[in-house]
Design an enzyme around this catalytic site. Structure first.
Site, short mmCIF file in Angstrom:
data_model
loop_
_atom_site.label_atom_id
_atom_site.label_comp_id
_atom_site.label_asym_id
_atom_site.label_seq_id
_atom_site.Cartn_x
_atom_site.Cartn_y
_atom_site.Cartn_z
N SER A 175 0.82 -1.21 0.00
CA SER A 175 0.00 0.00 0.00
C SER A 175 0.86 1.27 0.00
O SER A 175 1.52 1.58 -0.97
CB SER A 175 -0.96 -0.04 1.20
OG SER A 175 -1.97 0.91 1.08
N ASP A 202 10.30 5.90 -10.02
CA ASP A 202 9.95 6.60 -11.26
C ASP A 202 10.74 7.88 -11.43
O ASP A 202 11.16 8.22 -12.55
CB ASP A 202 8.44 6.91 -11.28
CG ASP A 202 7.60 5.66 -11.48
OD1 ASP A 202 8.13 4.66 -11.99
OD2 ASP A 202 6.41 5.68 -11.12
N LYS A 238 -0.76 -4.36 -3.47
CA LYS A 238 -2.08 -3.83 -3.12
C LYS A 238 -2.18 -2.39 -3.61
O LYS A 238 -1.66 -1.47 -2.99
CB LYS A 238 -2.34 -3.89 -1.62
CG LYS A 238 -3.75 -3.43 -1.24
CD LYS A 238 -3.97 -3.45 0.27
CE LYS A 238 -5.40 -3.02 0.60
NZ LYS A 238 -5.68 -1.63 0.24
#
Length: 672
Positions: free
Chosen positions: A466, A477, A491
């Protein structure tokens, strides 16, 4: 349809399981105060669930199988003839829920409970003779690959299945030094406990099981909580009750450990692990109570207790041979915020005759002391504030790189995840949400300041979930950090709690997306440099759940890339792999992983031959001792001769290797 008549006809037509003991189970009927709850549940799921599903025949068919699986997961009570007769109602569960007329669910449940009661009464009656006649020299096996087990065609086939199950339990007790004359009574006690549980079944329990067969057909995180279960859920969320700090779930008649709460007693003790099964629970100076087949909330109630008291657990370790059990004791404590707070340490790395310092910040969860904030305390604790303070301390101590350790971090406050990622980048997007309407929103860090701009690693594993995945994904990224360790949980969905007339609905309402547009759902975050792990992706994580939402991609946002990490991997990976082959702790770990996975791939049946079981146990001990001695020899330590001499190492080879990788990264960066 006269469902009462249907039930009677099924009981008459099905196999007769006779018993000399009185039946205590009384048929349950649909409670009319849940009629409106059923209708409300249908409307709510169709209106607010992320997929905006129509609760129709397709959902009904899936829910029918899930309902039967939740009742009889090991196919131990129903006969195939029962299933064949019940299957005509496969497409009726959606209508039952929508109309608020759920008696069919109670009729199926009643039939199941009569089958259970008859079977257990039969076993209690026959156990002494059955156990005394077991021949442990005979070559036979018990199938434990539940995916391949079919519904028994005849009562005789089911009898044989049960005979082997009880023989396996009896042999396990015998091998664990239970006196032979006590084995039958120990097993009998289990089934008498289950018979007592039958008497305590309430209509709300049936409705919750039925409702969750519908929600489970949508996704694994949408769940209905009846009032009692709702209270338990709220207690778990607030961490306000003393216990052992473990999240549990009911799985195939067993209570299984899902995860350990960071900072909790079980995690500190390091004897309980995800996927371990709890077979019995005991209190100080009291007899152990067998909990196989017991309701989850009753097991949880037994494990909870006053702070400072001990609870005893008989467990079947997930990392063992699937046959051996052990008893552990854990002292109950209240999980405190300070136990979950960020902590730092420094790892020294030797290179070229010099010692370099790498800072490690361990963050067990994303937290914020909301009570202190509301009280106006300016010095309130939060994961971002604490991490920022630790970064400043580490910089003063002269570290040349930092590793953010998010292993076993199951998530927490999204706002904290957003602001914590912002410590390492200037202002910019951190994650994206897509809701039920398809609208996409961006959550971003608006603080232009950067607390730390140096070399950064993020250490993750399969239990990083999460909010942890959000931070790891954003920093990956942006090219701001090397992601080290294992694939994360996967998740990528958001749940909200909805109050209902009775109980609560936890419903999936949105999905997370990375700034790159890719979802973290199902796939999680893949590391740049992979570390070996005992946690198996096939049994742990979102992909191991039933009906997880799919992975997809939306438009990316605009964000800068600071380092092209892929450019460094040709240098970093060979050095990392070489250390994996040479570092004693990792060599031992890889050997253990290979043994565990080899066992898992071949562990489809259990031998019921005592000599074969003893040989398997001895082989396991010999492998453990040889693996440990190989490690100890490489470290210059004295060898051991017994398995119980193996002690958990205080070393953290993962953090040490993360520090080594960061030095490789710094060296490679200087060459560019």
């Amino acid at each position: 349809m006269n469902y009462k008549r249907l039930l009677v006809s099924l009981l008459v037509a099905g196999a007769s399981l006779t018993s000399s003991l009185a039946n205590a189970y009384t048929d349950l009927q649909q409670p009319h105060d849940y009629d409106q709850v059923a209708k409300e549940l249908t409307e709510m799921l169709e209106a607010v669930h992320y997929n905006r599903p129509t609760i129709d025949d397709r959902i009904s068919a899936s829910a029918f199988d899930l309902y039967l699986d939740s009742l009889d997961p090991t196919k131990s009570f129903f006969l195939k003839s029962d299933i064949d007769k019940l299957s005509k109602h496969r497409l009726e569960l959606d209508d039952a829920l929508r109309d608020g007329k759920t008696q069919i669910a109670y009729d199926i449940y009643n039939l199941y409970m009569h089958r259970v009661e008859d079977r257990l009464n039969k076993l209690v009656k026959e156990l002494p003779d059955m156990v005394s006649n077991f021949d442990y020299t005979k070559e036979e096996n018990l199938n434990v690959d539940f995916d391949t087990i079919q519904w028994s065609e005849t009562p005789q086939v089911l009898d044989e299945y049960w005979r082997k199950r009880i023989k396996n339990r009896a042999l396990t007790l015998k091998l664990n030094d239970e006196p032979v004359d006590k084995i039958a009574s120990v097993i009998e006690k289990r089934y008498r406990n289950q018979l007592k549980q039958i008497e305590q079944t309430e209509p709300a329990d049936v409705f919750q099981t039925f409702a969750n067969s519908i929600t489970a057909a949508l996704d694994p995180h949408t769940t209905y909580f009846a009032p009692r279960a709702s209270e338990t859920f709220n207690i778990n969320m607030s961490l306000s009750l003393e216990g052992i700090g473990a999240v549990l779930q009911y799985d195939d008649d067993y209570t299984k450990v899902v995860r350990l709460i960071p900072g909790g007693p079980a995690e500190k003790q390091n004897e309980l692990a995800p996927n371990d099964r709890i077979l019995a629970v005991g209190q100080d100076n009291k007899e152990m109570v067998d909990v196989v087949g017991m309701r989850l909330d009753d097991v949880v109630d037994m494990i909870r207790g006053e702070r400072g008291t001990k609870v005893y657990l008989e467990i079947q370790p997930a990392k063992g041979d699937g046959q051996t059990t052990k008893t552990i004791n854990i002292t109950r404590e209240k999980v405190k915020l300070e136990d979950q707070a960020a902590k730092k340490k420094i790892i020294n790395v030797e290179r070229g005759g010099e010692t370099y310092k790498v800072g490690v910040i361990e963050l067990p969860t994303f937290y914020s002391d909301f009570a202190a904030i509301q009280a106006g305390d300016r010095d309130y604790k939060s994961s971002t504030r604490d991490t920022k303070k630790l970064i400043e301390e580490l910089r003063q101590e002269g570290v040349i790189a930092i590793v953010l350790d998010l292993r076993n971090n199951g998530g927490g406050s999204l706002q904290e995840a957003n602001s914590l990622a912002g410590l390492f980048i200037p202002r910019g997007p951190i994650l994206q949400f897509k809701d039920t309407s398809g609208r996409v929103r961006v959550m971003e860090d608006r603080d232009p300041s950067v607390t730390y701009s140096g070399p950064l690693g993020v250490l993750v594993n399969r239990m990083s979930a999460s909010a942890s995945e959000i931070v790891a994904a954003a920093l990956q990224d942006y090219g701001r950090a090397l992601i080290l360790g294992g694939q994360t949980f996967g998740k990528g969905t958001v749940q909200v709690l909805q109050e209902m007339d009775k109980g609560q609905l936890k419903v999936t309402q949105a999905k997370f997306y990375r700034v790159s547009g890719e979802s973290t759902q199902h796939k999680g975050v893949h590391p740049d440099i992979a570390f070996p792990s005992l946690l198996d992706e096939k049994s742990v994580g979102e992909s191991a759940q039933k009906n997880p939402l799919s992975w997809d991609k939306i438009h990316e946002t605009r964000y800068p890339v600071y380092w092209e990490m892929s450019d460094y991997l040709p240098v970093l990976e060979p050095r990392h792999e070489q250390r994996m082959k040479e570092e004693p702790n990792f060599v031992a770990l890889v050997d253990q992983i290979n043994d565990v996975r080899e066992q898992a791939s071949t562990f489809k049946s259990i031998s019921l031959n005592e000599e074969a079981r003893l040989q398997l146990r001895e082989e396991g001990k010999e492998k453990s001792i040889a693996r440990e001695n190989k490690r100890r020899k490489a470290l210059g330590l004295d060898p051991i001769t017994k398995e119980d001499e193996i002690e958990p190492s205080e070393d953290d080879p993962y953090a040490q290797e993360a520090a080594e990788v960061m030095l490789d990264f710094i060296a490679a960066n200087q060459l560019k």
